[in-house]
Design a protein around this motif. Structure first.
Motif, PDB file in Angstrom:
ATOM      1  N   SER A  14       1.006  -1.201   0.074  1.00 35.81           N
ATOM      2  CA  SER A  14      -0.059   0.051   0.137  1.00 35.81           C
ATOM      3  C   SER A  14       0.970   1.270   0.070  1.00 35.81           C
ATOM      4  CB  SER A  14      -0.744   0.013   1.292  1.00 35.81           C
ATOM      5  OG  SER A  14      -1.974  -0.963   1.253  1.00 35.81           O
ATOM      6  N   LYS A  15       0.621   2.280  -0.994  1.00 38.29           N
ATOM      7  CA  LYS A  15       1.410   3.460  -0.899  1.00 38.29           C
ATOM      8  C   LYS A  15       1.067   4.354   0.026  1.00 38.29           C
ATOM      9  CE  LYS A  15       2.010   3.112  -5.972  1.00 38.29           C
ATOM     10  NZ  LYS A  15       3.115   2.467  -5.748  1.00 38.29           N
ATOM     11  N   ARG A  16       1.827   5.319   0.356  1.00 41.82           N
ATOM     12  CA  ARG A  16       1.752   6.172   1.364  1.00 41.82           C
ATOM     13  C   ARG A  16       0.298   6.943   1.368  1.00 41.82           C
ATOM     14  NH1 ARG A  16       7.226   9.889   1.536  1.00 41.82           N
ATOM     15  NH2 ARG A  16       6.950   9.877  -0.730  1.00 41.82           N
ATOM     16  N   GLY A  17       0.082   7.271   0.245  1.00 46.37           N
ATOM     17  CA  GLY A  17      -1.387   7.961  -0.005  1.00 46.37           C
ATOM     18  C   GLY A  17      -2.250   7.314   0.384  1.00 46.37           C
ATOM     19  N   ASP A  18      -2.451   5.972   0.097  1.00 50.56           N
ATOM     20  CA  ASP A  18      -3.393   5.167   0.548  1.00 50.56           C
ATOM     21  C   ASP A  18      -3.468   5.109   2.470  1.00 50.56           C
ATOM     22  OD1 ASP A  18      -4.093   4.342  -1.878  1.00 50.56           O
ATOM     23  OD2 ASP A  18      -2.835   2.530  -1.938  1.00 50.56           O
ATOM     24  N   TYR A  19      -2.459   5.207   2.740  1.00 49.26           N
ATOM     25  CA  TYR A  19      -2.400   4.787   4.318  1.00 49.26           C
ATOM     26  C   TYR A  19      -2.712   5.914   5.067  1.00 49.26           C
ATOM     27  CZ  TYR A  19      -0.656   4.267   8.960  1.00 49.26           C
ATOM     28  OH  TYR A  19      -0.867   4.091  10.242  1.00 49.26           O
ATOM     29  N   TRP A  20      -2.253   7.240   4.419  1.00 49.25           N
ATOM     30  CA  TRP A  20      -2.334   8.501   5.241  1.00 49.25           C
ATOM     31  C   TRP A  20      -3.692   8.887   4.874  1.00 49.25           C
ATOM     32  CZ3 TRP A  20      -0.053   9.176   9.444  1.00 49.25           C
ATOM     33  CH2 TRP A  20       1.260   8.415   9.492  1.00 49.25           C
ATOM     34  N   TRP A  21      -4.394   8.672   3.911  1.00 50.59           N
ATOM     35  CA  TRP A  21      -6.138   8.938   3.349  1.00 50.59           C
ATOM     36  C   TRP A  21      -6.741   8.186   4.426  1.00 50.59           C
ATOM     37  CZ3 TRP A  21      -7.196  13.452   1.803  1.00 50.59           C
ATOM     38  CH2 TRP A  21      -6.458  14.318   0.944  1.00 50.59           C
ATOM     39  N   ARG A  65       1.847  -1.111   4.220  1.00 50.89           N
ATOM     40  CA  ARG A  65       2.471  -0.075   4.056  1.00 50.89           C
ATOM     41  C   ARG A  65       3.895  -0.228   4.372  1.00 50.89           C
ATOM     42  NH1 ARG A  65       4.757   3.180   1.681  1.00 50.89           N
ATOM     43  NH2 ARG A  65       5.751   4.653   2.787  1.00 50.89           N
ATOM     44  N   SER A  97       8.309   4.569  -1.075  1.00 47.80           N
ATOM     45  CA  SER A  97       8.188   3.290  -1.319  1.00 47.80           C
ATOM     46  C   SER A  97       9.572   2.899  -2.019  1.00 47.80           C
ATOM     47  CB  SER A  97       7.151   3.226  -2.445  1.00 47.80           C
ATOM     48  OG  SER A  97       5.923   3.509  -2.122  1.00 47.80           O
TER      49      SER A  97
END
Length: 100
Positions: A14-21, A65, A97
Motif C-alpha cells: 500500500s502506498k503512502r497516500g493510501d495509508y495516510w488518506w 505499508r 516506497s
C-alpha cells in the motif's frame, strides 16, 4: 479506499497516500462521532464500535505499508515500545516506497 476494501488482505503493498488518506478519514470520523457522542450520549456506543472496527482494516494496511517501505511486517510491533516506538513507527510509515 484500499483500507476498507482490502481489510483482510495482508499481501501486497500500500502506498503512502493510501495509508495516510485512510488515517485522515478515520480521524475525521472519530472526531465527528466523538462530538456527536458528547451531545447525544447514546452515540458513545457507536463511537466505541467504530473505534474497534477501524482496527480490523488498520492492521493489514499498516503491514502492507511497511512492506511497501521495504520493512518486514514484525516492524509493526515497534509501536509497542513506550514513547520512542510510536515515533519510530511513524517514521517507517512516512518512508518512500521501495521499488520492487
Amino acid at each position: 479506499m484500499s483500507g476498507w476494501t482490502r481489510a483482510f488482505d495482508y499481501s501486497g503493498r500500500s502506498k503512502r497516500g493510501d495509508y495516510w488518506w485512510f488515517f485522515l478519514a478515520n480521524i475525521i470520523v472519530a472526531l465527528v462521532l466523538g462530538l456527536l457522542a458528547k451531545l447525544i450520549s447514546q452515540l458513545s456506543v457507536l463511537q466505541n464500535l467504530y473505534a474497534i472496527a477501524a482496527i480490523v482494516p488498520g492492521i493489514p494496511l499498516c503491514v502492507r505499508r511497511l512492506r511497501d517501505a521495504g520493512k518486514n511486517w514484525p516492524w509493526i510491533f515497534i509501536g509497542l515500545v513506550p514513547i520512542i516506538g510510536a515515533i519510530w513507527l511513524i517514521v517507517l510509515l512516512v518512508m518512500p516506497s521501495v521499488p520492487g
